[in-house]
Design a protein around this motif. Structure first.
Motif, PDB file in Angstrom:
ATOM      1  N   THR A  57       1.571  14.101  16.101  1.00  0.00           N
ATOM      2  CA  THR A  57       0.347  13.294  16.114  1.00  0.00           C
ATOM      3  C   THR A  57      -0.810  14.129  15.570  1.00  0.00           C
ATOM      4  O   THR A  57      -0.806  15.361  15.677  1.00  0.00           O
ATOM      5  CB  THR A  57      -0.004  12.825  17.538  1.00  0.00           C
ATOM      6  OG1 THR A  57      -0.329  13.963  18.331  1.00  0.00           O
ATOM      7  CG2 THR A  57       1.147  12.062  18.187  1.00  0.00           C
ATOM      8  N   PRO A  58      -1.826  13.471  15.024  1.00  0.00           N
ATOM      9  CA  PRO A  58      -2.964  14.211  14.468  1.00  0.00           C
ATOM     10  C   PRO A  58      -3.994  14.675  15.505  1.00  0.00           C
ATOM     11  O   PRO A  58      -4.892  15.434  15.170  1.00  0.00           O
ATOM     12  CB  PRO A  58      -3.589  13.206  13.499  1.00  0.00           C
ATOM     13  CG  PRO A  58      -3.202  11.868  14.016  1.00  0.00           C
ATOM     14  CD  PRO A  58      -1.870  12.056  14.683  1.00  0.00           C
ATOM     15  N   GLN A  59      -3.872  14.267  16.767  1.00  0.00           N
ATOM     16  CA  GLN A  59      -4.890  14.587  17.762  1.00  0.00           C
ATOM     17  C   GLN A  59      -5.158  16.076  17.931  1.00  0.00           C
ATOM     18  O   GLN A  59      -6.323  16.482  17.958  1.00  0.00           O
ATOM     19  CB  GLN A  59      -4.562  13.949  19.127  1.00  0.00           C
ATOM     20  CG  GLN A  59      -4.813  12.460  19.180  1.00  0.00           C
ATOM     21  CD  GLN A  59      -3.677  11.638  18.570  1.00  0.00           C
ATOM     22  OE1 GLN A  59      -2.626  12.162  18.210  1.00  0.00           O
ATOM     23  NE2 GLN A  59      -3.897  10.342  18.439  1.00  0.00           N
ATOM     24  N   PRO A  60      -4.150  16.943  18.050  1.00  0.00           N
ATOM     25  CA  PRO A  60      -4.458  18.370  18.210  1.00  0.00           C
ATOM     26  C   PRO A  60      -5.160  18.961  16.977  1.00  0.00           C
ATOM     27  O   PRO A  60      -6.024  19.825  17.103  1.00  0.00           O
ATOM     28  CB  PRO A  60      -3.100  19.042  18.419  1.00  0.00           C
ATOM     29  CG  PRO A  60      -2.131  17.953  18.692  1.00  0.00           C
ATOM     30  CD  PRO A  60      -2.718  16.681  18.166  1.00  0.00           C
ATOM     31  N   ILE A  61      -4.822  18.469  15.812  1.00  0.00           N
ATOM     32  CA  ILE A  61      -5.443  18.948  14.571  1.00  0.00           C
ATOM     33  C   ILE A  61      -6.900  18.500  14.535  1.00  0.00           C
ATOM     34  O   ILE A  61      -7.798  19.291  14.238  1.00  0.00           O
ATOM     35  CB  ILE A  61      -4.663  18.430  13.343  1.00  0.00           C
ATOM     36  CG1 ILE A  61      -3.216  18.931  13.395  1.00  0.00           C
ATOM     37  CG2 ILE A  61      -5.351  18.848  12.052  1.00  0.00           C
ATOM     38  CD1 ILE A  61      -2.251  18.177  12.527  1.00  0.00           C
ATOM     39  N   GLN A 108      -7.276  24.419   0.587  1.00  0.00           N
ATOM     40  CA  GLN A 108      -6.860  25.425   1.558  1.00  0.00           C
ATOM     41  C   GLN A 108      -5.664  24.894   2.347  1.00  0.00           C
ATOM     42  O   GLN A 108      -5.765  23.901   3.057  1.00  0.00           O
ATOM     43  CB  GLN A 108      -7.995  25.751   2.535  1.00  0.00           C
ATOM     44  CG  GLN A 108      -7.572  26.814   3.542  1.00  0.00           C
ATOM     45  CD  GLN A 108      -8.462  26.861   4.769  1.00  0.00           C
ATOM     46  OE1 GLN A 108      -8.939  25.848   5.239  1.00  0.00           O
ATOM     47  NE2 GLN A 108      -8.665  28.061   5.281  1.00  0.00           N
ATOM     48  N   PHE A 109      -4.526  25.560   2.209  1.00  0.00           N
ATOM     49  CA  PHE A 109      -3.340  25.253   2.998  1.00  0.00           C
ATOM     50  C   PHE A 109      -3.461  26.082   4.277  1.00  0.00           C
ATOM     51  O   PHE A 109      -3.603  27.309   4.209  1.00  0.00           O
ATOM     52  CB  PHE A 109      -2.066  25.631   2.233  1.00  0.00           C
ATOM     53  CG  PHE A 109      -1.905  24.852   0.959  1.00  0.00           C
ATOM     54  CD1 PHE A 109      -1.252  23.631   0.954  1.00  0.00           C
ATOM     55  CD2 PHE A 109      -2.414  25.333  -0.240  1.00  0.00           C
ATOM     56  CE1 PHE A 109      -1.105  22.909  -0.225  1.00  0.00           C
ATOM     57  CE2 PHE A 109      -2.275  24.621  -1.416  1.00  0.00           C
ATOM     58  CZ  PHE A 109      -1.614  23.407  -1.413  1.00  0.00           C
ATOM     59  N   TRP A 110      -3.423  25.429   5.435  1.00  0.00           N
ATOM     60  CA  TRP A 110      -3.719  26.116   6.692  1.00  0.00           C
ATOM     61  C   TRP A 110      -2.961  25.474   7.854  1.00  0.00           C
ATOM     62  O   TRP A 110      -2.338  24.427   7.706  1.00  0.00           O
ATOM     63  CB  TRP A 110      -5.228  26.049   6.963  1.00  0.00           C
ATOM     64  CG  TRP A 110      -5.707  24.658   7.283  1.00  0.00           C
ATOM     65  CD1 TRP A 110      -5.928  23.647   6.397  1.00  0.00           C
ATOM     66  CD2 TRP A 110      -5.941  24.120   8.576  1.00  0.00           C
ATOM     67  NE1 TRP A 110      -6.310  22.505   7.062  1.00  0.00           N
ATOM     68  CE2 TRP A 110      -6.330  22.770   8.407  1.00  0.00           C
ATOM     69  CE3 TRP A 110      -5.879  24.641   9.860  1.00  0.00           C
ATOM     70  CZ2 TRP A 110      -6.636  21.939   9.478  1.00  0.00           C
ATOM     71  CZ3 TRP A 110      -6.199  23.819  10.926  1.00  0.00           C
ATOM     72  CH2 TRP A 110      -6.567  22.491  10.723  1.00  0.00           C
ATOM     73  N   ALA A 111      -3.059  26.112   9.018  1.00  0.00           N
ATOM     74  CA  ALA A 111      -2.508  25.572  10.262  1.00  0.00           C
ATOM     75  C   ALA A 111      -3.370  26.072  11.424  1.00  0.00           C
ATOM     76  O   ALA A 111      -4.042  27.102  11.304  1.00  0.00           O
ATOM     77  CB  ALA A 111      -1.059  26.014  10.449  1.00  0.00           C
ATOM     78  N   THR A 112      -3.346  25.351  12.518  1.00  0.00           N
ATOM     79  CA  THR A 112      -4.169  25.729  13.672  1.00  0.00           C
ATOM     80  C   THR A 112      -3.745  27.070  14.269  1.00  0.00           C
ATOM     81  O   THR A 112      -4.562  27.760  14.859  1.00  0.00           O
ATOM     82  CB  THR A 112      -4.129  24.653  14.774  1.00  0.00           C
ATOM     83  OG1 THR A 112      -2.774  24.450  15.186  1.00  0.00           O
ATOM     84  CG2 THR A 112      -4.707  23.332  14.279  1.00  0.00           C
ATOM     85  N   TRP A 113      -2.490  27.455  14.117  1.00  0.00           N
ATOM     86  CA  TRP A 113      -1.991  28.710  14.676  1.00  0.00           C
ATOM     87  C   TRP A 113      -2.293  29.916  13.784  1.00  0.00           C
ATOM     88  O   TRP A 113      -2.070  31.057  14.158  1.00  0.00           O
ATOM     89  CB  TRP A 113      -0.478  28.629  14.939  1.00  0.00           C
ATOM     90  CG  TRP A 113       0.308  28.076  13.785  1.00  0.00           C
ATOM     91  CD1 TRP A 113       0.749  26.797  13.635  1.00  0.00           C
ATOM     92  CD2 TRP A 113       0.736  28.785  12.603  1.00  0.00           C
ATOM     93  NE1 TRP A 113       1.421  26.657  12.436  1.00  0.00           N
ATOM     94  CE2 TRP A 113       1.434  27.867  11.781  1.00  0.00           C
ATOM     95  CE3 TRP A 113       0.603  30.092  12.160  1.00  0.00           C
ATOM     96  CZ2 TRP A 113       1.986  28.217  10.564  1.00  0.00           C
ATOM     97  CZ3 TRP A 113       1.157  30.441  10.945  1.00  0.00           C
ATOM     98  CH2 TRP A 113       1.839  29.514  10.164  1.00  0.00           C
ATOM     99  N   CYS A 114      -2.832  29.687  12.600  1.00  0.00           N
ATOM    100  CA  CYS A 114      -3.098  30.749  11.621  1.00  0.00           C
ATOM    101  C   CYS A 114      -4.436  31.420  11.939  1.00  0.00           C
ATOM    102  O   CYS A 114      -5.497  30.827  11.738  1.00  0.00           O
ATOM    103  CB  CYS A 114      -3.101  30.146  10.209  1.00  0.00           C
ATOM    104  SG  CYS A 114      -3.714  31.250   8.928  1.00  0.00           S
ATOM    105  N   LYS A 115      -4.382  32.658  12.422  1.00  0.00           N
ATOM    106  CA  LYS A 115      -5.603  33.371  12.818  1.00  0.00           C
ATOM    107  C   LYS A 115      -6.533  33.620  11.632  1.00  0.00           C
ATOM    108  O   LYS A 115      -7.749  33.477  11.738  1.00  0.00           O
ATOM    109  CB  LYS A 115      -5.254  34.688  13.503  1.00  0.00           C
ATOM    110  CG  LYS A 115      -4.658  34.489  14.867  1.00  0.00           C
ATOM    111  CD  LYS A 115      -4.331  35.794  15.546  1.00  0.00           C
ATOM    112  CE  LYS A 115      -3.683  35.516  16.893  1.00  0.00           C
ATOM    113  NZ  LYS A 115      -3.318  36.717  17.595  1.00  0.00           N
ATOM    114  N   THR A 116      -5.994  34.001  10.488  1.00  0.00           N
ATOM    115  CA  THR A 116      -6.829  34.250   9.312  1.00  0.00           C
ATOM    116  C   THR A 116      -7.531  32.965   8.873  1.00  0.00           C
ATOM    117  O   THR A 116      -8.691  32.997   8.461  1.00  0.00           O
ATOM    118  CB  THR A 116      -5.992  34.833   8.164  1.00  0.00           C
ATOM    119  OG1 THR A 116      -5.343  36.011   8.622  1.00  0.00           O
ATOM    120  CG2 THR A 116      -6.847  35.170   6.960  1.00  0.00           C
ATOM    121  N   CYS A 117      -6.834  31.840   8.980  1.00  0.00           N
ATOM    122  CA  CYS A 117      -7.447  30.549   8.621  1.00  0.00           C
ATOM    123  C   CYS A 117      -8.693  30.313   9.481  1.00  0.00           C
ATOM    124  O   CYS A 117      -9.741  29.921   8.968  1.00  0.00           O
ATOM    125  CB  CYS A 117      -6.456  29.409   8.827  1.00  0.00           C
ATOM    126  SG  CYS A 117      -4.941  29.528   7.846  1.00  0.00           S
TER     127      CYS A 117
END
Length: 163
Positions: free
Chosen positions: A81-85, A42-51
């Protein structure tokens, strides 16, 4: 570069996927190590609502088919940095491995597959071969029993007709 990557992505079905990338918590994540299990990339991001909306169903599938089905996330946030993720993953109860691409959709993995929208999901069989290069959660739910060789539960039809 994106167009060349899109051509690669469009031609993935029926071919092995040799994806390796840096893990969120260090080291390398190599899809080759998941042979013998069905894998959803799954290619995703924190800002992606559908994700985010897909997560409850993905967590349920991951739990239901534990040991036979794995999910590997590829995070495409542009984050130094990876902290928010990691905070997002913890908050949303995501326990599967994550590849990170701090350059986001401009990074080598996203460019290499010509990713335009998120989420993008690849479903891979036990042999590492792509069976669906544009899967939605419903596609995964439908395909998993067959890919895992599980029989659908028999349905009982009532005997005779109603008069």
């Amino acid at each position: 570069q994106k167009a060349a990557g899109a051509s690669v992505r469009l031609d993935l079905t029926g071919k092995p996927l040799g994806l390796v990338g840096p893990g969120l918590t260090g080291g390398q994540i190599d899809l080759g190590k998941f042979k013998g299990r069905v894998v959803l990339v799954q290619f995703w991001a924190t800002w992606c609502k559908t994700c985010t909306q897909d997560l409850p169903q993905l967590r349920a599938l991951h739990e239901e088919y534990r040991g036979k089905f794995e999910i590997v996330g590829v995070n495409l946030d542009e984050s130094p940095t990876p902290q928010p993720i990691q905070a997002y993953l913890t908050q949303n109860g995501v326990a599967w491995p994550q590849i990170i691409q701090p350059q986001g959709q401009r990074g080598p993995i996203a460019t290499g597959y010509g990713l335009i929208s998120l989420p993008t999901m690849f479903l891979i069989d036990q042999n590492g071969v792509v069976v669906n290069r544009g899967a939605a959660v419903a596609d995964v739910q439908k395909a998993l029993p067959e890919l895992l060789g599980l029989k659908k539960k028999d349905t009982v039809k009532p005997a005779g007709g109603v008069k």
